[in-house]
Design an enzyme around this catalytic site. Structure first.
Site, PDB file in Angstrom:
ATOM      1  N   SER A   1      16.944  62.140 -16.827  1.00 36.27           N
ATOM      2  CA  SER A   1      18.104  62.750 -16.183  1.00 36.27           C
ATOM      3  C   SER A   1      18.994  61.665 -15.555  1.00 36.27           C
ATOM      4  O   SER A   1      20.220  61.709 -15.647  1.00 36.27           O
ATOM      5  CB  SER A   1      17.628  63.753 -15.129  1.00 36.27           C
ATOM      6  OG  SER A   1      18.704  64.481 -14.622  1.00 36.27           O
TER       7      SER A   1
ATOM      8  N   HIS B   1      18.603  61.712   0.296  1.00 38.28           N
ATOM      9  CA  HIS B   1      17.644  61.168  -0.673  1.00 38.28           C
ATOM     10  C   HIS B   1      16.696  60.169   0.018  1.00 38.28           C
ATOM     11  O   HIS B   1      15.907  59.508  -0.651  1.00 38.28           O
ATOM     12  CB  HIS B   1      18.367  60.456  -1.815  1.00 38.28           C
ATOM     13  CG  HIS B   1      19.126  61.364  -2.740  1.00 38.28           C
ATOM     14  ND1 HIS B   1      18.596  62.520  -3.237  1.00 38.28           N
ATOM     15  CD2 HIS B   1      20.365  61.257  -3.279  1.00 38.28           C
ATOM     16  CE1 HIS B   1      19.487  63.106  -4.044  1.00 38.28           C
ATOM     17  NE2 HIS B   1      20.562  62.358  -4.076  1.00 38.28           N
TER      18      HIS B   1
ATOM     19  N   ARG C   1      23.142  69.575 -16.671  1.00 36.96           N
ATOM     20  CA  ARG C   1      22.946  69.175 -18.069  1.00 36.96           C
ATOM     21  C   ARG C   1      22.098  70.243 -18.718  1.00 36.96           C
ATOM     22  O   ARG C   1      22.495  71.380 -18.842  1.00 36.96           O
ATOM     23  CB  ARG C   1      22.319  67.770 -18.133  1.00 36.96           C
ATOM     24  CG  ARG C   1      22.427  67.109 -19.500  1.00 36.96           C
ATOM     25  CD  ARG C   1      21.798  65.728 -19.493  1.00 36.96           C
ATOM     26  NE  ARG C   1      20.376  65.737 -19.199  1.00 36.96           N
ATOM     27  CZ  ARG C   1      19.404  65.854 -20.117  1.00 36.96           C
ATOM     28  NH1 ARG C   1      19.684  65.932 -21.385  1.00 36.96           N
ATOM     29  NH2 ARG C   1      18.121  65.861 -19.734  1.00 36.96           N
ATOM     30  N   LYS C   2      20.857  69.894 -19.086  1.00 46.24           N
ATOM     31  CA  LYS C   2      20.027  70.855 -19.804  1.00 46.24           C
ATOM     32  C   LYS C   2      19.111  71.637 -18.872  1.00 46.24           C
ATOM     33  O   LYS C   2      18.821  72.806 -19.088  1.00 46.24           O
ATOM     34  CB  LYS C   2      19.125  70.075 -20.753  1.00 46.24           C
ATOM     35  CG  LYS C   2      19.480  70.207 -22.204  1.00 46.24           C
ATOM     36  CD  LYS C   2      18.354  69.561 -22.988  1.00 46.24           C
ATOM     37  CE  LYS C   2      18.598  69.526 -24.443  1.00 46.24           C
ATOM     38  NZ  LYS C   2      17.564  68.743 -25.128  1.00 46.24           N
TER      39      LYS C   2
HETATM   40  P1  A3P Z   1      18.633  67.364 -16.536  1.00 48.37           P
HETATM   41  O1  A3P Z   1      19.410  66.096 -16.576  1.00 48.37           O
HETATM   42  O2  A3P Z   1      17.205  67.204 -16.953  1.00 48.37           O
HETATM   43  O3  A3P Z   1      19.296  68.470 -17.268  1.00 48.37           O
HETATM   44  P2  A3P Z   1      20.083  66.635  -9.214  1.00 48.37           P
HETATM   45  O4  A3P Z   1      20.697  67.937  -8.846  1.00 48.37           O
HETATM   46  O5  A3P Z   1      19.010  66.205  -8.270  1.00 48.37           O
HETATM   47  O6  A3P Z   1      21.113  65.607  -9.464  1.00 48.37           O
HETATM   48  O7  A3P Z   1      19.287  66.878 -10.576  1.00 48.37           O
HETATM   49  C1  A3P Z   1      19.989  67.080 -11.769  1.00 48.37           C
HETATM   50  C2  A3P Z   1      19.093  67.793 -12.723  1.00 48.37           C
HETATM   51  O8  A3P Z   1      18.958  69.163 -12.315  1.00 48.37           O
HETATM   52  C3  A3P Z   1      19.694  67.845 -14.127  1.00 48.37           C
HETATM   53  O9  A3P Z   1      18.573  67.849 -15.020  1.00 48.37           O
HETATM   54  C4  A3P Z   1      20.432  69.156 -14.116  1.00 48.37           C
HETATM   55  O10 A3P Z   1      20.699  69.683 -15.388  1.00 48.37           O
HETATM   56  C5  A3P Z   1      19.454  70.027 -13.337  1.00 48.37           C
HETATM   57  N1  A3P Z   1      20.105  71.166 -12.697  1.00 48.37           N
HETATM   58  C6  A3P Z   1      21.298  71.217 -12.065  1.00 48.37           C
HETATM   59  N2  A3P Z   1      21.551  72.454 -11.632  1.00 48.37           N
HETATM   60  C7  A3P Z   1      20.514  73.221 -11.996  1.00 48.37           C
HETATM   61  C8  A3P Z   1      20.213  74.615 -11.845  1.00 48.37           C
HETATM   62  N3  A3P Z   1      21.058  75.422 -11.252  1.00 48.37           N
HETATM   63  N4  A3P Z   1      19.041  75.064 -12.345  1.00 48.37           N
HETATM   64  C9  A3P Z   1      18.172  74.222 -12.954  1.00 48.37           C
HETATM   65  N5  A3P Z   1      18.404  72.902 -13.142  1.00 48.37           N
HETATM   66  C10 A3P Z   1      19.567  72.400 -12.664  1.00 48.37           C
END
Ligand code: A3P
Length: 326
Positions: free
Chosen positions: A169, A139, A292-293
């Site tokens: 998020s 990151h 999540r969503k």
């Molecule tokens: P939301 O909280 O808006 O649903 P990171 O992986 O950087 O931690 O980001 C997390 C965000 O990516 C979350 O968004 C999560 O739901 C979404 N996410 C995780 N896996 C995913 C996938 N396979 N396809 C699309 N979005 C995904």
């Protein structure tokens, strides 16, 4: 990762004397939970993370074939990791139940530099990651890796996401991992810190810009992807990623539906439904909290119009002249 190391991510007990002395000379701030942050090379880190960054900067020896997946937290890191693994693994012709993504969370396959491998030492044992290409993640903003990677032609893929959805998020994620009741006062504190830039890995816009500029300067080396485009056109974006990584889909693969298979395998619905992602743990979080969503624009359901306007104004002002737009 050992549970004891998971804890190290949220405690400050891995900091060396030298780092403590450095921290005392840096600008400092407290996050929404009262945890201390300091600003190093233009980026806010909590103390443990800074130790990981310094260890990485001191000790990482890149190989030209390395691939580094980078993001601001909550921008689609898990998805990018899954897609990259699936693209690279496809030549191995796994039988349908032996694919690594079926038994590992993507964060268990692609380790973080500063939050995992380098959190304790500048010379971790990387023997486990000897297959070519090695896959790592971070990151850190691009400029934090500049000196360490300067003599290498390793590839870097960055995924960015709009600030409003990233913020919301973060709110869901931090309430889940710290077991906090998800209330508006936490969202408002996060909003304030996000807007001030005084947030872990912030300022958000500086993070984006470091990779955006890097991708303009050296497009063969840095690929800039957007969560919103990946959602809107997964097929094209998966192809774009594979092209950049040097393993484009053949005509036969395309015709046999390989790109769509990867898209389905890595979909939020599929990954979040796997046992490993319903029950396991990666870093300091339950695997289920990484999913999540996954919707573009979901922040509308939580931010007030005033909050949205403020973020729009900040982003417009900070990205002005860069060519990057939301
Ligand atoms: P939301 O909280 O808006 O649903 P990171 O992986 O950087 O931690 O980001 C997390 C965000 O990516 C979350 O968004 C999560 O739901 C979404 N996410 C995780 N896996 C995913 C996938 N396979 N396809 C699309 N979005 C995904």
């Amino acid at each position: 990762m050992d549970p004891k190391d998971l804890l190290s991510i949220v405690r400050d007990d891995k900091i060396t004397k030298e780092t403590k002395s450095l921290i005392s000379s840096l600008p400092s701030h407290e996050d929404f939970q009262g945890r201390k942050l300091c600003k190093y090379q233009g980026c806010w880190y909590n103390y443990n993370t800074l130790q990981g960054v310094l260890n990485f900067q001191r000790g990482f020896q890149p190989q030209d074939t390395d691939i580094i997946l980078a993001s601001y937290p909550k921008s689609g890191t898990t998805w990018l990791k899954a897609l990259t693994v699936a693209i690279l693994e496809r030549s191995k012709n796994h039988s349908s139940d032996h694919h690594p993504l079926l038994s590992h969370n993507p964060h268990g396959i692609v380790p973080y530099f500063e939050l995992g491998l380098y959190i304790e030492s500048s010379s971790p044992d990387l023997a486990k990651y000897s297959s070519v290409p090695r896959l790592f993640s971070t990151h850190m903003p691009l400029h934090a890796m500049h000196k360490t990677l300067k003599d290498s032609s390793c590839k870097i893929v960055y995924v960015c996401r709009n600030m409003k959805d990233t913020l919301v998020s973060w709110w869901f994620f931090s309430c889940a991992i710290y077991k906090l009741e998800r209330n508006r006062s936490i969202l408002e504190s996060l909003f304030k810190s996000f807007c001030n830039g005084t947030f872990s890995y912030g300022p958000f816009w500086e993070h984006l810009l470091s990779y955006w500029r890097g991708s303009l300067e050296d497009p063969k080396r840095v690929l800039f992807m957007r969560y919103e485009e990946m959602k809107a056109e997964p097929h094209d974006q998966i192809k774009r990623l594979a092209d950049f990584l040097g393993c484009p889909f053949t005509k036969e693969e395309e015709e046999s539906g390989c790109v769509d298979e990867i898209s389905d395998l890595c979909s939020l619905r599929n990954l979040s439904g796997l046992k490993i992602n319903k029950t396991g743990k990666s870093y300091n979080s339950d695997n289920k909290d990484y999913f999540r969503k996954g919707e573009v624009g979901d922040s509308k359901n939580y931010l007030t119009p005033e909050m949205e306007n403020k973020i729009d104004m900040i982003i417009q002002e900070k990205l002005q002249g860069s060519g990057l737009k939301f």
